[in-house]
Design a protein around this motif. Structure first.
Motif, PDB file in Angstrom:
ATOM      1  N   TYR A  47     -12.134  35.855   5.574  1.00  0.00           N
ATOM      2  CA  TYR A  47     -13.491  35.349   5.691  1.00  0.00           C
ATOM      3  C   TYR A  47     -13.584  33.845   5.480  1.00  0.00           C
ATOM      4  CZ  TYR A  47     -13.883  34.212   0.991  1.00  0.00           C
ATOM      5  OH  TYR A  47     -13.707  33.580  -0.176  1.00  0.00           O
ATOM      6  N   VAL A  48     -12.599  33.206   4.871  1.00  0.00           N
ATOM      7  CA  VAL A  48     -12.732  31.773   4.565  1.00  0.00           C
ATOM      8  C   VAL A  48     -12.502  30.949   5.829  1.00  0.00           C
ATOM      9  CG1 VAL A  48     -11.980  29.834   3.164  1.00  0.00           C
ATOM     10  CG2 VAL A  48     -11.955  32.137   2.202  1.00  0.00           C
ATOM     11  N   LYS A  49     -13.584  30.535   6.420  1.00  0.00           N
ATOM     12  CA  LYS A  49     -13.532  29.821   7.692  1.00  0.00           C
ATOM     13  C   LYS A  49     -12.785  28.505   7.523  1.00  0.00           C
ATOM     14  CE  LYS A  49     -16.797  28.433  11.213  1.00  0.00           C
ATOM     15  NZ  LYS A  49     -18.222  28.174  11.439  1.00  0.00           N
ATOM     16  N   GLY A  50     -11.980  28.171   8.474  1.00  0.00           N
ATOM     17  CA  GLY A  50     -11.309  26.873   8.424  1.00  0.00           C
ATOM     18  C   GLY A  50      -9.998  26.891   7.669  1.00  0.00           C
ATOM     19  N   VAL A  51      -9.753  27.938   6.914  1.00  0.00           N
ATOM     20  CA  VAL A  51      -8.497  27.980   6.162  1.00  0.00           C
ATOM     21  C   VAL A  51      -7.769  29.284   6.457  1.00  0.00           C
ATOM     22  CG1 VAL A  51      -9.123  26.451   4.294  1.00  0.00           C
ATOM     23  CG2 VAL A  51      -9.742  28.854   4.140  1.00  0.00           C
ATOM     24  N   THR A  52      -7.870  29.726   7.698  1.00  0.00           N
ATOM     25  CA  THR A  52      -7.312  31.035   8.047  1.00  0.00           C
ATOM     26  C   THR A  52      -5.798  31.085   7.895  1.00  0.00           C
ATOM     27  OG1 THR A  52      -7.326  30.286  10.313  1.00  0.00           O
ATOM     28  CG2 THR A  52      -9.106  31.757   9.646  1.00  0.00           C
ATOM     29  N   LYS A  53      -5.162  29.907   7.835  1.00  0.00           N
ATOM     30  CA  LYS A  53      -3.708  29.930   7.694  1.00  0.00           C
ATOM     31  C   LYS A  53      -3.259  30.056   6.239  1.00  0.00           C
ATOM     32  CE  LYS A  53      -3.446  26.288  10.081  1.00  0.00           C
ATOM     33  NZ  LYS A  53      -2.998  25.049  10.693  1.00  0.00           N
ATOM     34  N   GLN A  54      -4.194  29.886   5.331  1.00  0.00           N
ATOM     35  CA  GLN A  54      -3.838  29.964   3.917  1.00  0.00           C
ATOM     36  C   GLN A  54      -3.636  31.415   3.521  1.00  0.00           C
ATOM     37  OE1 GLN A  54      -3.578  27.392   1.734  1.00  0.00           O
ATOM     38  NE2 GLN A  54      -3.148  28.649  -0.034  1.00  0.00           N
ATOM     39  N   SER A  55      -2.461  31.732   3.016  1.00  0.00           N
ATOM     40  CA  SER A  55      -2.289  33.116   2.585  1.00  0.00           C
ATOM     41  C   SER A  55      -2.381  33.211   1.073  1.00  0.00           C
ATOM     42  CB  SER A  55      -0.958  33.665   3.084  1.00  0.00           C
ATOM     43  OG  SER A  55       0.069  33.323   2.227  1.00  0.00           O
ATOM     44  N   PHE A  56      -3.448  33.762   0.568  1.00  0.00           N
ATOM     45  CA  PHE A  56      -3.581  33.960  -0.868  1.00  0.00           C
ATOM     46  C   PHE A  56      -2.829  35.202  -1.284  1.00  0.00           C
ATOM     47  CE2 PHE A  56      -7.292  31.196  -0.294  1.00  0.00           C
ATOM     48  CZ  PHE A  56      -6.927  30.242  -1.220  1.00  0.00           C
ATOM     49  N   ARG A  57      -2.369  35.149  -2.527  1.00  0.00           N
ATOM     50  CA  ARG A  57      -1.486  36.203  -3.005  1.00  0.00           C
ATOM     51  C   ARG A  57      -2.158  37.566  -2.993  1.00  0.00           C
ATOM     52  NH1 ARG A  57      -0.887  36.976  -8.154  1.00  0.00           N
ATOM     53  NH2 ARG A  57      -1.607  34.868  -8.557  1.00  0.00           N
ATOM     54  N   LEU A  58      -3.375  37.615  -3.431  1.00  0.00           N
ATOM     55  CA  LEU A  58      -4.055  38.907  -3.516  1.00  0.00           C
ATOM     56  C   LEU A  58      -5.398  38.792  -2.830  1.00  0.00           C
ATOM     57  CD1 LEU A  58      -3.757  39.641  -7.332  1.00  0.00           C
ATOM     58  CD2 LEU A  58      -2.499  40.808  -5.535  1.00  0.00           C
ATOM     59  N   LEU A  59      -5.392  38.615  -1.601  1.00  0.00           N
ATOM     60  CA  LEU A  59      -6.641  38.232  -0.917  1.00  0.00           C
ATOM     61  C   LEU A  59      -7.558  39.427  -0.748  1.00  0.00           C
ATOM     62  CD1 LEU A  59      -7.901  35.834   0.383  1.00  0.00           C
ATOM     63  CD2 LEU A  59      -7.121  36.740   2.533  1.00  0.00           C
ATOM     64  N   SER A  60      -8.692  39.510  -1.135  1.00  0.00           N
ATOM     65  CA  SER A  60      -8.816  39.795  -2.504  1.00  0.00           C
ATOM     66  C   SER A  60     -10.257  40.028  -2.731  1.00  0.00           C
ATOM     67  CB  SER A  60      -8.167  38.750  -3.398  1.00  0.00           C
ATOM     68  OG  SER A  60      -9.030  38.028  -4.159  1.00  0.00           O
ATOM     69  N   ASP A  61     -10.443  41.146  -3.286  1.00  0.00           N
ATOM     70  CA  ASP A  61     -11.658  41.479  -3.955  1.00  0.00           C
ATOM     71  C   ASP A  61     -12.239  40.269  -4.701  1.00  0.00           C
ATOM     72  OD1 ASP A  61     -13.530  43.170  -5.109  1.00  0.00           O
ATOM     73  OD2 ASP A  61     -12.287  43.243  -6.913  1.00  0.00           O
TER      74      ASP A  61
END
Lengths: 441, 441
Positions: free
Chosen positions: A2-16
């Motif tokens: 859902y984070v527009k503009g940062v679709t390439k960022q992979s967060f560790r527990l993306l995430s509740d």
């Protein structure tokens, strides 16, 4: 994602957690532009790792900063501290930040790299020299891939800055390391008939402890404030926010919190002299509440955290005593593992109260000490200890309360001193050990 | 099960560690008898939970003790501290200990229970009154099943005491809680032409931190020592042993270390006056080395520990500074999880050195600080940092060194002060979180 503009960022527990704690929109202070890109520090070749904030308002901004007290101060901390001191808080117009490498314990080469980041940013933004603060976060002891950083700065400054929600999210994302979500807070408030905005960003996760809690944080406002007033407010608010949280008790080489005020929203300038005492008090209260909100997000995202715990110590002899006791409980590994295990082992709370390093022999009197769990759903408190005597605890009720993610623990020292302090912490989980047993690989 | 006489005791991880660290035989001090039984505190109905040590020598023994500085002192700590103070260290002839319940934060009833344990033990052993110290270890906040304890005392005292290896193992086992093996050490030494013996027992595992490290420990000798000399030696040795170890940084409500000397092996009485300065120095050295051996076993058995780490801080301005720095590293969760993950993340060592609370601004100078891993197999040291500059670390070699269970870390502060301190710690594992997330159930 859902984070527009940062679709390439992979967060560790993306995430509740991301969906609950990252705002979908915001009203941002006037006269700033921000952004974040990938420049080539993070090894995955795509995650955002370079962030920039710049003052677009015609006038020079006021700035204040607090830095880690660690003896091994990272190069960017040394450079920024020197610069802000020399400028006496006037004319700091931008902040350049990289993530993925802390530029700490990197010797002479590290200092040169941090200085070069300032020089290149000032040059690209056509700032007067020494108008930029620099921050870094990530692994300690490796030199920065400085060419990637320096060539990233114009790319970021010239084509990727703006004042939209997406730009602020990108900026907040680009300062993250092991964080599972970007930490961004915004707020508007009224003062002297004017409406001002605050925006704050932080990165946290590991090495979070009292005394300069988060690795990096900054907040900016379009209110007009003198450097001296801003400095006083920053110290007060950090003491009650970033210095009142704990994730793992370690203090980093890079911890830095910066406040910048550019005055773009107009109005009377706020100083810390008697003539603007009332405005000063209101601004201090607004900023302190705001800083607490931002600092609490760092705890929410503590490495491996499954719980958010607010420890309130009441009726202490002094604010310092209250904070010392709260901090001792918040930093107890045994308490934190019990919370993870949903075990109402209040003996560990008592134990940590008992070994806290309070100032006088009257600061803690066992026979006057009471401890309760206060459920965050508004239901009745559960008394564990009253005036030093253990209550017969309804374990089923305790277990019910501990099922909630949020928990308030109230410790009443009963000294008659009436002082109190809050401290926020998380639990200590298997996941914390997993993350930190294998951080560098 | 190899531990004769305690076949009913089920240790959690019975265990490689038990076979390596529990002696198969021992030479014990003359004139003592000891033992351990199940009296009904531990809920499994069989594990040993009541231990007794008694002086059989015709003369009254000398005793010294150090207690927790926690404000919430458990009932047995309050009772024992008062008793030893009143008797000025003379005529303490026995120690009664229960495990499974700490008798801490138990109010007036708890104090009465601890006093009753003293009264019944003295009565059964036909001691003069107030000749017995009492200790408890286990969960905080529940009253003791005191009838079981009091009716267990005569059973233990009259039919289950002796001076064989099996009796000592039973005694060491009966003071355990989450320990995975009983901690027992013996030693003989020569002084003034006499041969003396030392025997020491400890229980540890959780809540192990600087400042009264183990929950419970005691050592006894058949050497003749005055209470004053014994007291001075105990404080010196505990500072360099039980107060120089860390498992999880928490300090318990019950921590107690006791030393008893009955003089049964004869010879000249050792005092801390100038006339016996030489004997005193030798005895102090023997007891300090012995206490370190015992304290190290507590670290070996740290909850969930997979590593044993010796931190040596060299060339500090003072012993206190050296110990402060070593303690800061030993208590860093980030350092300890990195060790568990076999990650040579020396940045975390630096970081913890940097935030340690040393006494002067000259105590730590980054550009003079060096850090090395010293393999315990005798192979060459691996330099990580030399005079504040990071070395190019051979990660393969680092990883090789970290495969070993034992590791020495040498921190050279390079101040020219020449003072040093050792500190022993373990790593921080998933197993620690599991044990402590669910201790009470």
């Amino acid at each position: 994602m859902y984070v527009k503009g940062v679709t390439k960022q992979s967060f560790r527990l993306l995430s509740d957690k991301a969906s609950r704690f990252v705002p979908k929109t915001g009203v941002y202070p006037k006269g700033f532009s921000v952004g974040g890109i990938h420049c080539g520090v993070k090894k995955d070749g795509k995650s955002l790792d370079l962030a920039l904030l710049k003052n677009d308002f015609g006038k020079e901004a006021s700035a204040a900063a607090v830095f880690t007290t660690n003896k091994f101060k990272a190069a960017p901390v040394q450079v920024s501290a020197k610069l802000i001191k020399e400028k006496k808080g006037f004319g700091i117009n931008s902040i350049i930040i990289n993530s993925g490498n802390a530029n700490a314990v990197t010797g002479a080469r590290g200092l040169k790299d941090a200085e070069d980041m300032v020089v290149v940013t000032d040059s690209v933004l056509e700032n007067p020299s020494n108008s930029t603060l620099v921050m870094s976060t990530g692994v300690i002891g490796n030199n920065l891939p400085i060419d990637n950083v320096l060539s990233g700065i114009p790319k970021l400054a010239l084509s990727n800055l703006g004042n939209t929600h997406e730009h602020w999210i990108a900026c907040a994302t680009a300062i993250c390391t092991t964080d599972t979500f970007p930490k961004l807070v915004t707020k508007q408030f009224q003062l002297n008939g004017n409406t001002y905005a605050l925006a704050g960003l932080a990165k946290g996760a590991g090495m979070i402890c009292p005394n300069m809690a988060t690795l990096l944080g900054f907040f900016v406002t379009d209110a007009p404030v003198t450097p001296s007033a801003l400095n006083q407010i920053l110290k007060y608010s950090v003491d009650r926010s970033f210095n009142s949280i704990s994730v793992d008790g370690d203090m980093s080489t890079n911890d830095t919190i910066v406040a910048i005020a550019n005055g773009a929203a107009g109005g009377e300038v706020i100083d810390n002299t008697s003539s603007s005492a009332e405005s000063f008090a209101i601004l201090q209260q607004e900023i302190t509440g705001f800083a607490q909100q931002l600092a609490q997000l760092v705890v929410r995202d503590g490495e491996g955290a499954t719980k958010f715990i607010n420890i309130l110590v009441k009726d202490a002899l002094s604010y310092k005593d209250a904070k010392t006791v709260a901090s001792s409980v918040a930093n107890s590994n045994l308490f934190k593992t019990a919370m993870y295990g949903k075990d109402a082992n209040w003996g560990r709370i008592l134990c940590a109260i008992g070994y806290s390093n309070v100032s006088t022999s009257e600061s803690i009197i066992p026979s006057k000490t009471s401890v309760s769990f206060v459920p965050t759903d508004g239901s009745e408190e559960l008394k564990l200890l009253v005036n030093g005597e253990p209550e017969t605890v309804d374990e089923e009720r305790a277990s019910e309360i501990l099922q909630h993610e949020d928990l308030d623990i109230v410790i009443d020292l009963g000294t008659g001193g009436g002082q109190q302090a809050n401290f926020w912490t998380c639990d200590f989980s298997h996941e914390y050990v997993t993350i930190n047993g294998d951080y560098r690989s």
